[in-house]
Structure formats: C-alpha cells, structure tokens
Motif scaffolding. Structure first.
Motif, PDB file in Angstrom:
ATOM      1  N   UNK A 223       9.480  -1.845   6.083  1.00  3.55           N
ATOM      2  CA  UNK A 223       9.278  -3.285   6.237  1.00  3.55           C
ATOM      3  C   UNK A 223       9.255  -3.990   4.884  1.00  3.55           C
ATOM      4  N   UNK A 224       8.510  -3.471   3.933  1.00  3.76           N
ATOM      5  CA  UNK A 224       8.373  -4.153   2.654  1.00  3.76           C
ATOM      6  C   UNK A 224       9.690  -4.223   1.896  1.00  3.76           C
ATOM      7  N   UNK A 225      10.392  -3.116   1.810  1.00  5.57           N
ATOM      8  CA  UNK A 225      11.632  -3.135   1.039  1.00  5.57           C
ATOM      9  C   UNK A 225      12.735  -3.899   1.754  1.00  5.57           C
ATOM     10  N   UNK A 241      -0.864  -1.543  -0.620  1.00  5.70           N
ATOM     11  CA  UNK A 241      -0.998  -1.364   0.831  1.00  5.70           C
ATOM     12  C   UNK A 241      -1.361   0.066   1.178  1.00  5.70           C
ATOM     13  N   UNK A 242      -0.692   1.033   0.546  1.00  5.87           N
ATOM     14  CA  UNK A 242      -0.995   2.439   0.822  1.00  5.87           C
ATOM     15  C   UNK A 242      -2.429   2.781   0.412  1.00  5.87           C
ATOM     16  N   UNK A 243      -2.871   2.213  -0.716  1.00  7.72           N
ATOM     17  CA  UNK A 243      -4.260   2.449  -1.131  1.00  7.72           C
ATOM     18  C   UNK A 243      -5.235   1.864  -0.116  1.00  7.72           C
ATOM     19  N   UNK A 292      -3.931  -1.058  13.120  1.00  8.77           N
ATOM     20  CA  UNK A 292      -4.279  -2.475  13.252  1.00  8.77           C
ATOM     21  C   UNK A 292      -4.385  -3.159  11.896  1.00  8.77           C
ATOM     22  N   UNK A 293      -4.683  -2.388  10.845  1.00 11.07           N
ATOM     23  CA  UNK A 293      -4.830  -2.989   9.530  1.00 11.07           C
ATOM     24  C   UNK A 293      -3.549  -3.147   8.757  1.00 11.07           C
ATOM     25  N   UNK A 294      -2.433  -2.605   9.276  1.00 11.66           N
ATOM     26  CA  UNK A 294      -1.181  -2.635   8.508  1.00 11.66           C
ATOM     27  C   UNK A 294      -0.700  -4.055   8.224  1.00 11.66           C
ATOM     28  N   UNK A 295      -0.636  -4.879   9.264  1.00  7.55           N
ATOM     29  CA  UNK A 295      -0.063  -6.198   9.097  1.00  7.55           C
ATOM     30  C   UNK A 295      -0.832  -7.063   8.124  1.00  7.55           C
ATOM     31  N   UNK A 296      -2.154  -7.077   8.252  1.00  8.18           N
ATOM     32  CA  UNK A 296      -2.961  -7.916   7.372  1.00  8.18           C
ATOM     33  C   UNK A 296      -2.920  -7.382   5.945  1.00  8.18           C
ATOM     34  N   UNK A 297      -2.960  -6.066   5.781  1.00  8.95           N
ATOM     35  CA  UNK A 297      -2.867  -5.484   4.443  1.00  8.95           C
ATOM     36  C   UNK A 297      -1.548  -5.852   3.785  1.00  8.95           C
ATOM     37  N   UNK A 298      -0.475  -5.749   4.526  1.00  8.96           N
ATOM     38  CA  UNK A 298       0.830  -6.112   3.992  1.00  8.96           C
ATOM     39  C   UNK A 298       0.842  -7.562   3.549  1.00  8.96           C
ATOM     40  N   UNK A 382     -14.188  -2.155   9.574  1.00  5.77           N
ATOM     41  CA  UNK A 382     -13.484  -1.180   8.743  1.00  5.77           C
ATOM     42  C   UNK A 382     -12.190  -1.779   8.205  1.00  5.77           C
ATOM     43  N   UNK A 383     -11.436  -2.465   9.066  1.00  7.19           N
ATOM     44  CA  UNK A 383     -10.207  -3.098   8.600  1.00  7.19           C
ATOM     45  C   UNK A 383     -10.467  -4.140   7.530  1.00  7.19           C
ATOM     46  N   UNK A 384     -11.553  -4.881   7.667  1.00 10.18           N
ATOM     47  CA  UNK A 384     -11.883  -5.900   6.665  1.00 10.18           C
ATOM     48  C   UNK A 384     -12.271  -5.268   5.336  1.00 10.18           C
ATOM     49  N   UNK A 385     -12.991  -4.151   5.377  1.00 11.90           N
ATOM     50  CA  UNK A 385     -13.362  -3.466   4.128  1.00 11.90           C
ATOM     51  C   UNK A 385     -12.108  -2.978   3.402  1.00 11.90           C
ATOM     52  N   UNK A 386     -11.199  -2.339   4.141  1.00  8.10           N
ATOM     53  CA  UNK A 386      -9.959  -1.899   3.517  1.00  8.10           C
ATOM     54  C   UNK A 386      -9.154  -3.054   2.962  1.00  8.10           C
ATOM     55  N   UNK A 387      -9.149  -4.170   3.672  1.00  6.86           N
ATOM     56  CA  UNK A 387      -8.442  -5.359   3.213  1.00  6.86           C
ATOM     57  C   UNK A 387      -9.027  -5.887   1.911  1.00  6.86           C
ATOM     58  N   UNK A 388     -10.345  -6.014   1.865  1.00  2.00           N
ATOM     59  CA  UNK A 388     -11.000  -6.561   0.674  1.00  2.00           C
ATOM     60  C   UNK A 388     -10.762  -5.659  -0.532  1.00  2.00           C
ATOM     61  N   UNK A 389     -10.853  -4.349  -0.356  1.00  2.00           N
ATOM     62  CA  UNK A 389     -10.664  -3.437  -1.482  1.00  2.00           C
ATOM     63  C   UNK A 389      -9.214  -3.385  -1.943  1.00  2.00           C
ATOM     64  N   UNK A 390      -8.279  -3.629  -1.039  1.00  2.00           N
ATOM     65  CA  UNK A 390      -6.868  -3.581  -1.421  1.00  2.00           C
ATOM     66  C   UNK A 390      -6.484  -4.730  -2.345  1.00  2.00           C
ATOM     67  N   UNK A 391      -7.185  -5.850  -2.276  1.00  2.00           N
ATOM     68  CA  UNK A 391      -6.810  -7.012  -3.082  1.00  2.00           C
ATOM     69  C   UNK A 391      -7.016  -6.766  -4.576  1.00  2.00           C
TER      70      UNK A 391
END
Length: 442
Positions: A223-225, A241-243, A292-298, A382-391
C-alpha cells in the motif's frame, strides 16, 4: 477622506528597512533534493529484513487446501437462491400475515422470475418490499407444494454499491489524481492478501500472531509504495509503521492475557469454533487488534514523514533537532484527533450493542469490563498506544533521514525554524519584519 494609518503600517514605519541579504538570501525554500545515496542504502538495509521476514512468513504460514475447512453451502440440496422482482401483493394468498410454524405456506408477495414467469414469495411485512424491487429469494418448492415456493432472503444491493464505488473512485481520482488511483490499487492488493492468505491461514489454525504480523507487513509494503512511490520518505513511513505494529502486537499480547480476552464473547465467534475447530479465538482477537491498527498507523506515519520533508523545504538551513521539535508539534495535534477518532468509530459501529448494554441496570465499570465491550476497549487502548509511540519514532527517523541543512556561502542564510518562538508568535520562528514583508507581498 484622509488615509487612516493601520497598525501594520505604523509597525512598518517604526521598523528599519530589511537588509538585502535578509530579504533575499542565497538559500531558498523549495523541493527537497533526493536523499543521498548512502541514506537510501541504509534505509534499504533496514527494510530488507522486514521484506525477507514477510516472504518467509508467507511461505511458512501459507495453509494447504487440506488444512482449510470446507466452506458451508448457503442452501441445502433441492433449493436455490434466485434474484426475483417484486410485482405486488399476492392475491392467491389466504393469509396476509407472516407465516408461522402452523401456517408455513402462507405468503403475501407476487414475484416475477428471471424467465419471465410469476410466482409467490413469503415475506415479512417489516421489510416493506415495493413493486419493481429486485430481491434475493430462496426456492423451497421441492420441499412443499404451495403457491409461495419462494422465501424472501435479502435485498439486492449491487446497484447502489456499484454507484457508491464509482463515485468514490471518481472523487479520489479528481482530487488525488494518479496517486489516488495507486491508492485504490493498493487497497485491492490488501483485500487480495486478506482473502488469499489471512482468512485461510486463521481458519487452518496457523499462529494468529504470525499471521497478523505477516499480513500487516505485506499490506503496508504494497500500500505505501503503491500510493506514495518508492522514495526515502515512504520508506521512513514504512519503518515507523512496522515499529508501531510491532509495539501494538507486543502490548496486545500482554493485554489480551491480562484482561482475559477470550474472543468468545460474540455469538458469531462461538459458531466459528464449531464450523472451524482449528481456530484459536483468542488468537483471532489478537490478530484483529493488530490489523485494526494498520490504517491509522499508516495515516500518522506518512503524515509525520511528509511533515519533516515539507519543513525542510521551507527551512533548508534548520537543524535536524528543530525539524524534529516542529514536526512533533504537528504529531501531537494528530495524536489528539486520532485517539478520539478511533473511539468514535467504535461507537458508531457498535451502537446497537452499546444501547442494549446501556439498558442493563449495572454500574458503568461493569459495563465497560464485560463481554464484547471489554474486547473493544482493549483494542482501542492498545491501538492508541501503538499509534502514539509510532509518531515520535517516525519523526525521529525522518529528521535523521531528510537531507542535511544547506550551508550558505558568505554567511547569508534564510531564517531557520525556531523550536521556541516568542510569546504570541504563530510563525515558524521568522522575525516580525520578514513576516510582514512576506504578508504584504501581493
């Protein structure tokens, strides 16, 4: 009428003229040049392990046809689903009420069959069928001799779905142009991965965590590329995103165990374990948490990477630490909006469930920590924690990767981004004089 001096004109009058080198320095903002070859090589070396691991995971976890449970027929032998057209009330019907177990042959709708013939169909009045409407009916004539050998099953939605899909594609193409088309192609690839690999692997009893990580990595690579091109900026977003996905998976593993999330609170999930005995319901719940976290992380990672690159184009001389600080300001706003976006999305999707639970006479804490709601709360947190740390992770990688600051010959530089602007300043660290000169420019 004499001219009335404004605050801006008075401010200009009180300020000395700008030096020529300050107004027009040798270094200009503009498109950021491509990342150096060494930087692109390092990024490629960082992505290569993920690419190899994804390919190895697909090869290892890909289920054989014998391991995947056979699909359940929708209808039994002797019956079939037929697309019919509603004509109107059935005059031959002796009972206009919905058929009961005692009167299973009563029907109330006349239909036109695909071959042009007519027949009768049992239909619940709640569905409010209109003449001319196309619906799906189940033929049961082999089991009962009745004037209504068809039973209403569902509405036909192919036309409105097709219109919505066409409008969606058209809007995306008009606004995002070829990049939008590439994004739609990436979405198609993602669904192909889900249908071709993820669903069969989970039904075959493969490791749900492995399936989740391989699926998310494969989808993000495609998707990204496809959507953003094979650039250093896209690679930075992919690494972030992978992190974030890895952190989400790790935290989710602990959270589902600590909160005793079994994945069996839903009736559909319980039925799934009957028709596919190899499935791991708790693992499927964890897999759904990661996916579920893929789209928001991307979303947030590509935004942070783009923010750093755009800040560099506006301030070619800004130090990397200043770019990081300014991009994190954007990231904090993104965090604030995205966190409640996830919660609101769940409220909208699970509104009937929430209304049903709200009607139960129990404390709010008991409501939140029970059944299906507990699973969604864990998924959201959990999805929100991963999102916040990815930024911050993505922003740091981008700040290190973006081309180095331009060194302007002769000491003349453009105003750089200031990490700590003065009180009341909403600009990126430019001095007031230059700000006014830019704002007054026609």
């Amino acid at each position: 009428m004499p001219d009335v001096p404004t605050r801006r004109s008075a401010r200009h009058a009180a300020q000395p003229p700008l030096p020529a080198e300050q107004v027009h320095g040798h270094s200009h903002g503009g498109p950021v040049p491509p990342a150096p070859t060494r930087t692109r090589l390092v990024l490629a070396l960082l992505v290569l392990p993920a690419l190899v691991a994804t390919a190895f995971g697909l090869w290892t976890l890909w289920p054989s046809e014998a391991d995947v449970p056979e699909r359940i027929p929708v209808v039994v032998e002797g019956s079939e689903l037929v697309v019919v057209t509603v004509v109107g009330p059935l005059e031959e019907s002796s009972d206009e009420s919905w058929p009961t177990m005692e009167d299973a042959t009563a029907g109330d709708v006349a239909i036109r069959l695909p071959d042009g013939g007519t027949s009768g169909m049992q239909a619940d009045p709640r569905f409010e069928l209109s003449p001319g409407e196309r619906v799906t009916a189940l033929y049961i004539g082999d089991f009962a001799d009745t004037v209504t050998p068809y039973v209403f099953m569902d509405h036909q939605r192919d036309v409105p779905f097709g219109v919505l899909a066409a409008v969606y594609a058209l809007v995306v193409l008009l606004v995002a142009r070829w990049r939008g088309l590439a994004a739609i192609a990436g979405l198609a690839v993602a669904f192909a991965v889900f249908v071709g690999f993820t669903f069969p692997a989970l039904l075959a009893g493969e490791s749900a965590m492995g399936v989740a990580l391989v699926t998310s990595s494969a989808v993000m690579l495609a998707v990204l590329y496809l959507a953003h091109g094979l650039t250093a900026r896209t690679t930075v977003a992919l690494l972030g995103t992978l992190a974030g996905l890895a952190l989400t998976a790790g935290i989710g593993t602990w959270a589902t165990g600590a909160a005793h999330i079994t994945g069996a609170s839903d009736e559909l999930a319980q039925n799934l374990s009957i028709i596919a005995p190899s499935v791991d319901l708790r693992g499927i719940a964890l897999c759904g948490l990661v996916l579920a976290g893929m789209g928001v992380l991307n979303d947030v990672t590509i935004t942070q990477a783009s923010a750093v690159w755009e800040l560099r184009s506006l301030a070619p001389t800004a130090p990397r630490r200043v770019l990081f600080a300014r991009a994190m300001r954007i990231g904090r706003d993104h965090i604030a909006s995205t966190v409640y976006t996830i919660a609101f999305a769940y409220v909208g999707a699970a509104l009937p469930l929430l209304l049903t639970v709200w009607m139960l006479d129990q404390t709010p804490l008991m409501t939140i920590t029970s059944g299906e709601i507990a699973e969604e709360v864990v998924r959201t947190l959990v999805g929100s924690i991963g999102l916040v740390l990815a930024i911050p992770i993505t922003t740091a990688i981008a700040a290190v990767t973006v081309p180095a600051p331009d060194r302007v010959a002769g000491g003349a530089t453009e105003p750089a981004l200031d990490a700590r602007p003065g009180p009341g300043s909403s600009t990126m660290g430019t001095n007031p004089s230059l700000e006014d000169a830019v704002q007054d420019r026609p």
